[in-house]
Design a protein around this motif. Structure first.
Motif, PDB file in Angstrom:
ATOM      1  N   ILE A 271       8.478  28.644  46.377  1.00  0.00           N
ATOM      2  CA  ILE A 271       7.647  27.837  45.349  1.00  0.00           C
ATOM      3  C   ILE A 271       8.001  26.322  45.342  1.00  0.00           C
ATOM      4  N   SER A 272       7.396  25.747  46.467  1.00  0.00           N
ATOM      5  CA  SER A 272       7.610  24.419  46.706  1.00  0.00           C
ATOM      6  C   SER A 272       7.249  23.313  45.733  1.00  0.00           C
ATOM      7  N   ALA A 273       6.108  23.644  45.078  1.00  0.00           N
ATOM      8  CA  ALA A 273       5.909  22.769  43.932  1.00  0.00           C
ATOM      9  C   ALA A 273       6.976  22.637  42.795  1.00  0.00           C
ATOM     10  N   LYS A 274       7.521  23.488  42.788  1.00  0.00           N
ATOM     11  CA  LYS A 274       8.679  23.606  41.477  1.00  0.00           C
ATOM     12  C   LYS A 274       9.812  22.796  42.223  1.00  0.00           C
ATOM     13  N   LEU A 275      10.044  22.778  43.475  1.00  0.00           N
ATOM     14  CA  LEU A 275      11.042  22.039  44.263  1.00  0.00           C
ATOM     15  C   LEU A 275      10.883  20.761  44.099  1.00  0.00           C
ATOM     16  N   VAL A 276       9.564  20.335  44.318  1.00  0.00           N
ATOM     17  CA  VAL A 276       9.198  18.930  44.056  1.00  0.00           C
ATOM     18  C   VAL A 276       9.470  18.250  42.686  1.00  0.00           C
ATOM     19  N   ALA A 277       8.973  19.312  41.654  1.00  0.00           N
ATOM     20  CA  ALA A 277       9.069  18.839  40.541  1.00  0.00           C
ATOM     21  C   ALA A 277      10.574  18.660  40.096  1.00  0.00           C
ATOM     22  N   ASN A 278      11.616  19.457  40.631  1.00  0.00           N
ATOM     23  CA  ASN A 278      12.924  19.222  40.244  1.00  0.00           C
ATOM     24  C   ASN A 278      13.462  18.201  40.971  1.00  0.00           C
ATOM     25  N   MET A 279      13.074  17.668  42.223  1.00  0.00           N
ATOM     26  CA  MET A 279      13.536  16.391  42.841  1.00  0.00           C
ATOM     27  C   MET A 279      13.017  15.252  42.085  1.00  0.00           C
ATOM     28  N   LEU A 280      11.747  15.160  41.619  1.00  0.00           N
ATOM     29  CA  LEU A 280      11.571  14.013  40.816  1.00  0.00           C
ATOM     30  C   LEU A 280      12.133  13.952  39.609  1.00  0.00           C
ATOM     31  N   THR A 281      12.625  15.000  38.960  1.00  0.00           N
ATOM     32  CA  THR A 281      13.206  14.698  37.596  1.00  0.00           C
ATOM     33  C   THR A 281      14.571  14.369  38.093  1.00  0.00           C
ATOM     34  N   VAL A 282      15.233  14.819  38.918  1.00  0.00           N
ATOM     35  CA  VAL A 282      16.458  14.534  39.226  1.00  0.00           C
ATOM     36  C   VAL A 282      16.810  13.332  39.971  1.00  0.00           C
ATOM     37  N   ALA A 283      15.721  12.591  40.572  1.00  0.00           N
ATOM     38  CA  ALA A 283      15.691  11.272  40.913  1.00  0.00           C
ATOM     39  C   ALA A 283      15.732  10.300  39.771  1.00  0.00           C
ATOM     40  N   GLY A 284      15.216  10.744  38.878  1.00  0.00           N
ATOM     41  CA  GLY A 284      15.248   9.677  37.609  1.00  0.00           C
ATOM     42  C   GLY A 284      13.991   9.604  36.854  1.00  0.00           C
ATOM     43  N   CYS A 285      12.905  10.241  37.189  1.00  0.00           N
ATOM     44  CA  CYS A 285      11.583  10.159  36.815  1.00  0.00           C
ATOM     45  C   CYS A 285      11.363  10.598  35.348  1.00  0.00           C
TER      46      CYS A 285
END
Length: 483
Positions: A271-285
């Protein structure tokens, strides 16, 4: 006569009425303190200082002596002067109000003075804003670090609090700088200075060319082109702004990357869309603004606010302006069952019929069979979808509609990916026009294919940024396309 004191917030105004006589000394004290501070250098401002009395008399006379017609002396942008009340002065004023309350007066006065509790004695922040007061209001103080403006009216004193005290900073990555420039121009701003490149070993490098400390930062980066590189650029820009002490970081992602990988459609699928969401959040968005997600439930993948804007109002505007006699001779068509909700919503707004095409795929990106449900004979068919990749679906759908009697076929798509043999498919199909928004750059493809037309959605994104910065609702944009 009563003096009304209004506390304005982004959610509305709360009116608090108090007797005029007990308030006279309090407000005279405020005016006296303001008089000691520096005002913007202008004839009207100096005249205003002369008009404000020492404090004796009623609040009514004090207000009338200090009021002038609206717009008589607007504070010039970039004024370096500021006028406001220091914390020590506020403590004394608050004590005076407490004494007034102890005598049985309105209990709302202290709350209004609490709005000033974050005022600072520092001056010259270099920015000014017009007070959003009622008619004939005048501005006593430009915007400063606390974002508080005091304005005086003939009949009311208005304290505008919770106004944004920081500025908007817009930065663009390499995915779609043209759209970022259009958005910034709509807001009357210049793009922030940032250098996004690569080292010799292909690592992404991001260098911010200006301070973002305590600013409201918006990063415009679309999920297109070299998607993985552009996604990495966005993540690093977010992280750079986070460690540069930005107050809030908003990722403006017109076309969300990996949006089609939003579920396990087969065994062992990610579920790659979920992975992208996690990366954005962890990056500081802190916040995401996007448009026409492939599946609305992607918003649930985030633990931060996500505003999913719609291209539907812009599409409706295009249809009304470019499709002749659409009310009598047009029908909205969804190219698949998943887009039925989108098609019915547009059809309802236009007051016309709709149809659905059921498609079957044997392999990815290749449609094997289509079945039309609805009547299109003798009508202009308008296909609506969220994205067009290889355009195989649109080509087959257009042929199916023509075979069933449609006289013309338009396709209105939010995200024009147009990869592979898309241009060839469009050119050889019976499509009259393929209309895409500029969430993805397509200038070269538009030049190569005369059937492609563009809807500019920069106004929608710019208005969403403005409303987000000011703490206003963006629900207006769900049904209206800004001019």
């Amino acid at each position: 006569m009563k003096t009304e004191m209004t506390r304005q917030t982004p959610r509305g105004s709360q009116m608090i009425a108090a007797s005029a006589q007990p308030m006279a000394g309090v407000w005279s004290g405020v005016f006296s303190l303001l008089r000691k501070r520096k005002f913007p250098s202008s004839i009207a401002a100096r005249q205003h200082r002369k008009e404000i009395g020492s404090g004796s008399g009623s609040a009514s006379s004090s207000l009338r002596s200090s009021s002038v017609a609206a717009g008589e002396y607007p504070t010039p942008p970039g004024s370096s002067a500021a006028s406001f009340v220091s914390l020590d002065d506020l403590d004394r004023l608050r004590a005076e109000v407490s004494d007034t309350e102890s005598e049985g007066e309105s209990s709302g006065i202290v709350d209004s003075f609490d709005l000033l509790s974050v005022a600072s004695a520092a001056e010259g922040d270099g920015e000014a804003t017009a007070a959003k007061a009622r008619s004939k209001a005048i501005q006593l103080a430009p915007r400063h670090d606390s974002g508080i403006v005091i304005a005086v009216d003939l009949d009311a004193i208005e304290i505008c609090a919770n106004m944004p005290s920081n500025s908007i900073k817009i930065f663009a990555g390499n995915s779609h700088p043209e759209l970022a420039k259009l958005v910034a121009r709509r807001l009357g701003l210049d793009l922030g200075r940032v250098v996004v490149g690569k080292y010799s070993n292909e690592e992404t490098s991001v260098t911010l060319g200006e301070s973002v400390r305590d600013e409201d930062v918006f990063l415009v980066q679309s999920g297109c082109g070299e998607i993985n590189d552009n996604l990495m650029e966005l993540l690093i820009m977010i992280n750079a702004c986070k460690f540069a002490s930005a107050r809030r970081i908003t990722a403006v992602i017109p076309c969300f990357p990996y949006a089609r990988q939003d579920r396990k459609d087969k065994s062992r699928a990610p579920i790659s869309a979920k992975l992208v969401a996690n990366m954005l959040t962890v990056a500081g968005c802190d916040h995401v603004i996007t448009m026409d997600l492939h599946a609305s439930q992607i918003q649930g993948f985030f633990d931060i606010p996500v505003d999913n804007l719609y291209a539907e109002p812009s599409a409706l505007k295009y249809i009304r302006e470019n499709v002749a006699d659409y009310t009598a001779n047009a029908v909205i068509v969804s190219p698949d069952a998943g887009g039925a909700k989108r098609a019915t919503a547009i059809a309802d707004r236009l007051g016309i019929d709709f149809a659905i095409i059921h498609k079957e795929r044997k392999v990815a990106n290749q449609v094997s069979r289509m079945v039309l449900v609805g009547e299109v004979t003798g009508k202009t068919a308008i296909l609506v979808d969220d994205m067009a990749d290889t355009c195989g679906t649109l080509g087959h759908a257009a042929q199916t509609l023509v075979d069933h009697g449609a006289v013309a076929v338009y396709a209105i798509v939010t995200h024009g990916i147009l990869s592979g043999k898309a241009l060839e498919c469009i050119t050889n199909s019976p499509l009259t026009r393929v209309v895409v928004t500029n969430t993805i750059p397509h200038a070269a493809k538009k030049a190569a294919c005369p059937k492609i037309d563009t809807i500019d959605i920069s106004a929608t994104l710019a208005e969403a940024i403005r409303r987000t910065h000011n703490g206003e609702s963006i629900s207006y944009l769900f049904t209206h396309a800004p001019e």
